[in-house]
Motif scaffolding. Structure first.
Motif, PDB file in Angstrom:
ATOM      1  N   ASN A 260       4.540 -10.718 -38.255  1.00  0.00           N
ATOM      2  CA  ASN A 260       4.728  -9.269 -38.240  1.00  0.00           C
ATOM      3  C   ASN A 260       4.537  -8.724 -36.833  1.00  0.00           C
ATOM      4  O   ASN A 260       5.261  -7.852 -36.380  1.00  0.00           O
ATOM      5  CB  ASN A 260       3.752  -8.587 -39.195  1.00  0.00           C
ATOM      6  CG  ASN A 260       4.091  -8.826 -40.645  1.00  0.00           C
ATOM      7  OD1 ASN A 260       5.254  -8.734 -41.032  1.00  0.00           O
ATOM      8  ND2 ASN A 260       3.108  -9.142 -41.454  1.00  0.00           N
ATOM      9  N   LYS A 261       3.522  -9.242 -36.126  1.00  0.00           N
ATOM     10  CA  LYS A 261       3.216  -8.794 -34.773  1.00  0.00           C
ATOM     11  C   LYS A 261       2.536  -9.936 -34.025  1.00  0.00           C
ATOM     12  O   LYS A 261       2.084 -10.916 -34.616  1.00  0.00           O
ATOM     13  CB  LYS A 261       2.299  -7.574 -34.816  1.00  0.00           C
ATOM     14  CG  LYS A 261       1.019  -7.776 -35.599  1.00  0.00           C
ATOM     15  CD  LYS A 261       0.255  -6.476 -35.750  1.00  0.00           C
ATOM     16  CE  LYS A 261      -1.069  -6.671 -36.465  1.00  0.00           C
ATOM     17  NZ  LYS A 261      -0.924  -7.249 -37.813  1.00  0.00           N
ATOM     18  N   PHE A 262       2.453  -9.819 -32.714  1.00  0.00           N
ATOM     19  CA  PHE A 262       1.896 -10.896 -31.899  1.00  0.00           C
ATOM     20  C   PHE A 262       0.418 -11.136 -32.177  1.00  0.00           C
ATOM     21  O   PHE A 262      -0.089 -12.240 -31.965  1.00  0.00           O
ATOM     22  CB  PHE A 262       2.124 -10.607 -30.416  1.00  0.00           C
ATOM     23  CG  PHE A 262       3.532 -10.853 -29.974  1.00  0.00           C
ATOM     24  CD1 PHE A 262       4.001 -12.140 -29.784  1.00  0.00           C
ATOM     25  CD2 PHE A 262       4.403  -9.791 -29.763  1.00  0.00           C
ATOM     26  CE1 PHE A 262       5.311 -12.381 -29.386  1.00  0.00           C
ATOM     27  CE2 PHE A 262       5.710 -10.020 -29.360  1.00  0.00           C
ATOM     28  CZ  PHE A 262       6.162 -11.317 -29.177  1.00  0.00           C
ATOM     29  N   GLY A 263      -0.266 -10.121 -32.664  1.00  0.00           N
ATOM     30  CA  GLY A 263      -1.670 -10.298 -33.015  1.00  0.00           C
ATOM     31  C   GLY A 263      -1.888 -11.350 -34.083  1.00  0.00           C
ATOM     32  O   GLY A 263      -2.987 -11.912 -34.198  1.00  0.00           O
ATOM     33  N   ASP A 264      -0.835 -11.658 -34.862  1.00  0.00           N
ATOM     34  CA  ASP A 264      -0.951 -12.653 -35.933  1.00  0.00           C
ATOM     35  C   ASP A 264      -1.229 -14.057 -35.396  1.00  0.00           C
ATOM     36  O   ASP A 264      -1.791 -14.884 -36.092  1.00  0.00           O
ATOM     37  CB  ASP A 264       0.338 -12.678 -36.778  1.00  0.00           C
ATOM     38  CG  ASP A 264       0.558 -11.393 -37.530  1.00  0.00           C
ATOM     39  OD1 ASP A 264      -0.378 -10.583 -37.649  1.00  0.00           O
ATOM     40  OD2 ASP A 264       1.697 -11.178 -38.014  1.00  0.00           O
ATOM     41  N   ILE A 265      -0.788 -14.326 -34.162  1.00  0.00           N
ATOM     42  CA  ILE A 265      -1.032 -15.657 -33.598  1.00  0.00           C
ATOM     43  C   ILE A 265      -1.937 -15.613 -32.382  1.00  0.00           C
ATOM     44  O   ILE A 265      -2.324 -16.670 -31.871  1.00  0.00           O
ATOM     45  CB  ILE A 265       0.291 -16.372 -33.215  1.00  0.00           C
ATOM     46  CG1 ILE A 265       1.066 -15.546 -32.195  1.00  0.00           C
ATOM     47  CG2 ILE A 265       1.114 -16.657 -34.437  1.00  0.00           C
ATOM     48  CD1 ILE A 265       2.290 -16.271 -31.661  1.00  0.00           C
ATOM     49  N   LEU A 266      -2.301 -14.436 -31.936  1.00  0.00           N
ATOM     50  CA  LEU A 266      -3.129 -14.315 -30.741  1.00  0.00           C
ATOM     51  C   LEU A 266      -4.464 -15.031 -30.897  1.00  0.00           C
ATOM     52  O   LEU A 266      -4.970 -15.622 -29.943  1.00  0.00           O
ATOM     53  CB  LEU A 266      -3.366 -12.837 -30.431  1.00  0.00           C
ATOM     54  CG  LEU A 266      -4.168 -12.497 -29.171  1.00  0.00           C
ATOM     55  CD1 LEU A 266      -3.451 -13.035 -27.936  1.00  0.00           C
ATOM     56  CD2 LEU A 266      -4.370 -10.992 -29.066  1.00  0.00           C
ATOM     57  N   CYS A 267      -5.003 -15.011 -32.098  1.00  0.00           N
ATOM     58  CA  CYS A 267      -6.313 -15.620 -32.340  1.00  0.00           C
ATOM     59  C   CYS A 267      -6.324 -17.111 -32.017  1.00  0.00           C
ATOM     60  O   CYS A 267      -7.378 -17.687 -31.730  1.00  0.00           O
ATOM     61  CB  CYS A 267      -6.759 -15.389 -33.774  1.00  0.00           C
ATOM     62  SG  CYS A 267      -5.634 -16.065 -35.007  1.00  0.00           S
ATOM     63  N   GLN A 268      -5.162 -17.761 -32.036  1.00  0.00           N
ATOM     64  CA  GLN A 268      -5.100 -19.197 -31.757  1.00  0.00           C
ATOM     65  C   GLN A 268      -5.379 -19.516 -30.290  1.00  0.00           C
ATOM     66  O   GLN A 268      -5.652 -20.652 -29.942  1.00  0.00           O
ATOM     67  CB  GLN A 268      -3.729 -19.754 -32.138  1.00  0.00           C
ATOM     68  CG  GLN A 268      -3.431 -19.662 -33.628  1.00  0.00           C
ATOM     69  CD  GLN A 268      -2.135 -20.368 -33.985  1.00  0.00           C
ATOM     70  OE1 GLN A 268      -1.861 -21.454 -33.488  1.00  0.00           O
ATOM     71  NE2 GLN A 268      -1.342 -19.773 -34.847  1.00  0.00           N
ATOM     72  N   LEU A 269      -5.274 -18.487 -29.433  1.00  0.00           N
ATOM     73  CA  LEU A 269      -5.523 -18.706 -28.007  1.00  0.00           C
ATOM     74  C   LEU A 269      -6.805 -18.050 -27.536  1.00  0.00           C
ATOM     75  O   LEU A 269      -7.083 -18.034 -26.344  1.00  0.00           O
ATOM     76  CB  LEU A 269      -4.345 -18.186 -27.190  1.00  0.00           C
ATOM     77  CG  LEU A 269      -3.081 -19.033 -27.205  1.00  0.00           C
ATOM     78  CD1 LEU A 269      -2.002 -18.390 -26.373  1.00  0.00           C
ATOM     79  CD2 LEU A 269      -3.355 -20.437 -26.700  1.00  0.00           C
ATOM     80  N   LEU A 270      -7.570 -17.481 -28.446  1.00  0.00           N
ATOM     81  CA  LEU A 270      -8.813 -16.804 -28.055  1.00  0.00           C
ATOM     82  C   LEU A 270      -9.968 -17.790 -28.070  1.00  0.00           C
ATOM     83  O   LEU A 270      -9.960 -18.791 -28.746  1.00  0.00           O
ATOM     84  CB  LEU A 270      -9.091 -15.647 -29.020  1.00  0.00           C
ATOM     85  CG  LEU A 270      -8.058 -14.515 -28.983  1.00  0.00           C
ATOM     86  CD1 LEU A 270      -8.434 -13.420 -29.977  1.00  0.00           C
ATOM     87  CD2 LEU A 270      -7.940 -13.931 -27.582  1.00  0.00           C
TER      88      LEU A 270
END
Length: 244
Positions: A234-244
């Motif tokens: 839906n938005k980039f935040g959906d996968i951002l957690c994988q790089l945090l």
């Protein structure tokens, strides 16, 4: 289209008819068939610009509608062409305009469209989550680049205004189309994923073997209208957690 949210049905102002047509529960069911996104699978992260990194589709609709209207003086012709123009997102403006009008009129429409955009795009900002994701990609010495059907100089100017040009290894656009750019990229032997928002983006990836991630947030279509995406968010935040 009663099953669409008010936000989706009013995605564009004036007479723009949103192309999103799939029930939300059907989209959710189809998404369950996709594999989880794996960042480690890729050497290169390529991004579309319009409707993906920035919410520019409505702006470009207004710009091309006004351009066509100024030349044709026919609201129905201008509206029909503007809708077609946005639906074909990912294809260069020159190709779309010259396919619709004869040479003399096409030159006028293109010149007016470019002039309108110079003013309308001056306040465009990139999506916060997209920038955070690309910052993380850069920190890990992965490659991020933009492959656009839009004008390269326009995109570069927006990146400069947003102070993020140094996050990308380049902006690639016309006169080569996306299929040609993807083929050139794959010649290097690198694995790549492309983040885009349009049916053409998906088709270009299928033709070349690049994995495609559909980003719905600013798109003019919904997941159900995208052919065989590798991933959908839906938005980039959906996968951002994988790089945090």
């Amino acid at each position: 289209m009663a099953y669409l949210s008010e936000q989706k049905r009013s995605f564009f102002s004036n007479d723009y008819t949103c192309f999103k047509t799939y029930p939300l529960d059907l989209n959710a069911a189809r998404r369950l068939e996709l594999r989880p996104f794996e960042l480690a699978n890729y050497d290169v992260f390529a991004f579309d610009f319009d409707g993906t990194l920035a919410d520019t589709n409505a702006t470009k609709y207004r710009a091309v509608y006004c351009a066509a209207l100024s030349v044709t003086e026919d609201e129905s012709v201008a509206s029909r062409f503007a809708k077609k123009f946005i639906f074909q997102s990912g294809i260069s403006r020159e190709a779309k305009i010259t396919a619709e009008f004869d040479e003399a009129v096409a030159k006028q429409v293109l010149a007016k469209y470019n002039s309108n955009l110079e003013v309308m795009l001056s306040e465009v900002v990139l999506d916060d989550d997209a920038l955070r994701l690309i910052e993380k990609i850069s920190e890990r010495e992965m490659t991020a680049l933009i492959v656009t059907g839009g004008d390269v100089k326009e995109v570069e100017q927006i990146l400069e205004r947003n102070q993020c040009a140094d996050l990308f290894h380049g902006v690639f656009g016309p006169p080569l189309n996306k299929v040609q750019h993807f083929r050139n990229l794959l010649k290097s032997g690198l694995t790549a994923v492309y983040f885009g928002d349009s049916p053409y983006d998906a088709e270009a990836c299928i033709e070349t073997g690049v994995d495609f991630c559909f980003v719905e947030q600013f798109s003019h279509v919904d997941y159900g209208q995208i052919d065989k995406p590798s991933y959908s968010i839906n938005k980039f935040g959906d996968i951002l957690c994988q790089l945090l």
